[in-house]
Design an enzyme around this catalytic site. Structure first.
Site, PDB file in Angstrom:
ATOM      1  N   SER A   1       1.055  -1.276   0.074  1.00  0.00           N
ATOM      2  CA  SER A   1      -0.140  -0.070   0.064  1.00  0.00           C
ATOM      3  C   SER A   1       0.963   1.156   0.019  1.00  0.00           C
ATOM      4  O   SER A   1       0.464   2.267  -0.624  1.00  0.00           O
ATOM      5  CB  SER A   1      -0.807   0.095   1.232  1.00  0.00           C
ATOM      6  OG  SER A   1      -0.268   0.185   2.435  1.00  0.00           O
TER       7      SER A   1
ATOM      8  N   ARG B   1       0.300   3.853  -3.043  1.00  0.00           N
ATOM      9  CA  ARG B   1       0.008   5.375  -2.466  1.00  0.00           C
ATOM     10  C   ARG B   1       0.760   6.402  -3.096  1.00  0.00           C
ATOM     11  O   ARG B   1       0.270   7.191  -3.718  1.00  0.00           O
ATOM     12  CB  ARG B   1      -0.324   5.319  -1.015  1.00  0.00           C
ATOM     13  CG  ARG B   1      -1.015   6.709  -0.601  1.00  0.00           C
ATOM     14  CD  ARG B   1      -0.866   6.840   0.985  1.00  0.00           C
ATOM     15  NE  ARG B   1      -1.901   5.805   1.560  1.00  0.00           N
ATOM     16  CZ  ARG B   1      -1.384   4.928   2.273  1.00  0.00           C
ATOM     17  NH1 ARG B   1       0.064   4.721   2.078  1.00  0.00           N
ATOM     18  NH2 ARG B   1      -2.188   4.016   2.717  1.00  0.00           N
TER      19      ARG B   1
ATOM     20  N   ASN C   1      -0.341   8.791  -6.368  1.00  0.00           N
ATOM     21  CA  ASN C   1      -0.657  10.202  -6.089  1.00  0.00           C
ATOM     22  C   ASN C   1       0.298  11.045  -7.205  1.00  0.00           C
ATOM     23  O   ASN C   1      -0.067  12.067  -7.850  1.00  0.00           O
ATOM     24  CB  ASN C   1      -0.294  10.633  -4.976  1.00  0.00           C
ATOM     25  CG  ASN C   1      -1.685  10.407  -4.025  1.00  0.00           C
ATOM     26  OD1 ASN C   1      -2.614  11.145  -3.909  1.00  0.00           O
ATOM     27  ND2 ASN C   1      -1.626   9.171  -3.191  1.00  0.00           N
TER      28      ASN C   1
END
Length: 285
Positions: free
Chosen positions: A221, A225, A229
């Site tokens: 994760s 992440r 982004n």
């Protein structure tokens, strides 16, 4: 219209393609020649920019340490001390074990990831166009075959490598604190347990599956992440750059907003790393 769409698509694809290097039967090859080279393909732009920014981080903080004084500090020293104290406060509030590694690690992660993210604010056409010009004039290459991605964190390989480092530290901290036996028990005897030995043996595969998923999902994760982004932000910059005469004001507006994103993502990566290592260092499951 179709030609414009193809041109825009090609422009976007060119900016999102890494400069590659691989080994072939005839020696080293680059970019399009590495299309079918398999796993061992090096993204040389990601490596160069990430290593370079890491060295810049070390140089800046080493310079601050050498020039530090006990009297009234200068602006540069104050700025560096604010960053160090900010990271140190978060480490003290979040990490509940004892380790001399955590604070330097957290500082390195925060500043290094921030610097890599910060490259996203450089106009998307500037350095790739310069690389194409150098490739064309100095090496006789077609400028369209020269690639340059300057934001390392928009490369899933880079964010995965960072997350893999965190994963190795998590396992290492767990084994150091709990021992190999304790680490294995943590994976096999939780979250379901029973006083009945036979039932507990039956529950071991289920516990192992759940705990392995939970263990692997943490760094996974982290990687997704950060990559998601920054990749999305870079894509928006590329689309703004393709607009034309309105690109400068729009680029400025998005850049101002994106400063928050790149700082927040560096902070989140640092904080989650501290949290995961704190959990790994805990004797309690």
């Amino acid at each position: 219209m179709a030609a414009e769409e193809v041109t825009l698509s090609g422009h976007i694809q060119h900016h999102l393609t890494n400069a590659k290097m691989c080994s072939t039967d005839t020696g080293l090859a680059f970019n399009k020649a590495c299309t079918d080279s398999g796993f061992w393909t090096w993204h040389i732009d990601t490596l160069a920019w990430s290593i370079g920014l890491g060295l810049i981080f070390l140089w800046i903080f080493r310079s601050a340490a050498k020039k530090s004084t006990l009297g009234v500090p200068g602006k540069f020293q104050c700025f560096i001390e604010i960053i160090v104290e900010f990271v140190g406060d978060n480490v003290r509030d979040t990490f509940h074990g004892k380790s001399k590694l955590i604070a330097p690690l957290a500082l390195t992660i925060f500043v290094w990831v921030f610097l890599m993210n910060l490259m996203d604010l450089i106009p998307v056409d500037f350095l790739p166009a310069f690389a194409g010009f150098v490739g064309e004039t100095a090496f006789g290459m077609d400028s369209h075959d020269v690639y340059m991605k300057i934001v390392p964190t928009t490369d899933i390989n880079m964010t995965s490598a960072l997350a893999l480092g965190v994963f190795i530290l998590m396992v290492g901290f767990s084994i150091k604190i709990k021992g190999i036996g304790g680490f294995i028990k943590e994976l096999t005897l939780h979250p379901f347990n029973s006083n009945n030995m036979f039932v507990q043996i039956i529950l071991i595969p289920f516990n192992l599956l759940l705990e392995l998923i939970a263990l692997v999902s943490k760094p996974f994760s982290l990687a997704l992440r950060l990559f998601g982004n920054l990749y999305a932000g870079e894509l928006i910059f590329i689309l703004i750059g393709a607009i034309g005469f309105m690109q400068l004001p729009l680029h400025f507006v998005w850049a101002v907003f994106h400063i928050l994103v790149i700082t927040l993502q560096a902070f989140l990566f640092m904080m989650l790393t501290i949290v995961y290592l704190s959990m790994a260092s805990s004797d309690n499951h």
